[in-house]
Design an enzyme around this catalytic site. Sequence first.
Site, mmCIF file in Angstrom:
data_model
loop_
_atom_site.group_PDB
_atom_site.id
_atom_site.type_symbol
_atom_site.label_atom_id
_atom_site.label_comp_id
_atom_site.label_asym_id
_atom_site.label_seq_id
_atom_site.Cartn_x
_atom_site.Cartn_y
_atom_site.Cartn_z
ATOM 1 N N CYS A 156 0.866 -1.180 0.000
ATOM 2 C CA CYS A 156 0.000 0.000 0.000
ATOM 3 C C CYS A 156 0.901 1.227 0.000
ATOM 4 O O CYS A 156 1.361 1.667 1.053
ATOM 5 C CB CYS A 156 -0.911 -0.006 1.223
ATOM 6 S SG CYS A 156 -1.953 1.475 1.364
ATOM 7 N N GLU B 202 -1.286 -3.996 -4.790
ATOM 8 C CA GLU B 202 -1.837 -2.695 -4.408
ATOM 9 C C GLU B 202 -3.340 -2.642 -4.635
ATOM 10 O O GLU B 202 -3.860 -3.142 -5.634
ATOM 11 C CB GLU B 202 -1.164 -1.602 -5.240
ATOM 12 C CG GLU B 202 -1.564 -0.199 -4.889
ATOM 13 C CD GLU B 202 -0.737 0.401 -3.754
ATOM 14 O OE1 GLU B 202 -1.317 1.118 -2.930
ATOM 15 O OE2 GLU B 202 0.486 0.151 -3.711
ATOM 16 N N ASP C 24 -12.184 -7.939 -4.302
ATOM 17 C CA ASP C 24 -10.838 -8.253 -3.828
ATOM 18 C C ASP C 24 -10.223 -9.219 -4.827
ATOM 19 O O ASP C 24 -10.659 -10.368 -4.939
ATOM 20 C CB ASP C 24 -10.896 -8.870 -2.428
ATOM 21 C CG ASP C 24 -9.523 -8.991 -1.784
ATOM 22 O OD1 ASP C 24 -8.517 -9.042 -2.515
ATOM 23 O OD2 ASP C 24 -9.465 -9.041 -0.534
ATOM 24 N N ARG D 246 -7.017 -10.219 -4.922
ATOM 25 C CA ARG D 246 -5.750 -10.772 -4.457
ATOM 26 C C ARG D 246 -5.757 -12.304 -4.511
ATOM 27 O O ARG D 246 -6.743 -12.944 -4.172
ATOM 28 C CB ARG D 246 -5.446 -10.295 -3.036
ATOM 29 C CG ARG D 246 -5.085 -8.838 -2.964
ATOM 30 C CD ARG D 246 -4.902 -8.369 -1.540
ATOM 31 N NE ARG D 246 -6.169 -8.398 -0.793
ATOM 32 C CZ ARG D 246 -6.285 -7.990 0.468
ATOM 33 N NH1 ARG D 246 -5.215 -7.541 1.111
ATOM 34 N NH2 ARG D 246 -7.464 -8.028 1.073
#
Length: 219
Positions: free
Chosen positions: A68, A105, A139, A141
């Site tokens: 981040c 990110e 999300d 990820r």
Amino acid sequence: MTTATVRTRVRVPLRFPDGYATTAAVTTFRGLADGREHLLLGLGDWEAALARSHDGGDAPLVRPHSECLTGDVFGSERCDCGPQLREAAERITEAGGFLLYLRQEGRGIGLYAKLDAYALQDQGLDTYAANRALGHGEDERDYTPAAQMLRTLGASRIRLLSNNPDKAHQLEALGIEVTERVMTGVHASPANVRYLAAKRDHTSHSIDLDTALALAVTA
């Protein structure tokens, strides 16, 4: 899941803005599933922690931390990423284990898209709705590289430092045994309270937000 290999390892002294200092054994890899430059930071006596785990003792403490830039580097108060990174460095150093710095990110949507999502949040959307409005998943990820890095170092059992149940679910599905979930602190501020509430209410993060806010008011 393909096997990753160690590319290099180097010791790096770390110092945070509040003065806390530690040293990390920073490992890079070849063969990570997404081709990104993720890092594994061995903190504290991580080798002894691995040895204890292999002998049936406590598993090493591990935090997968998604990059981040705004929070980790610039100290943005719109999220809790910077304080969580700082907390994780100290707790893992004390226990022995690994901090995985994952180049994902904005929950995987990238820096520019994350800032676009911030603009939508300023118009009233929560963090998840803003991602959807941009055509992304809530999300995106994928913790496959995290599992690869852990397996490469022999850390198939971990104590997971995270409030996010999805991290545990994904890692377990990838063959990493999560022996314990260890909650992080709640780093609440007036600027991130809506963000933390969305994580608590929408994706079941373990966040005692009411208590944290009450403490912040009386501090």
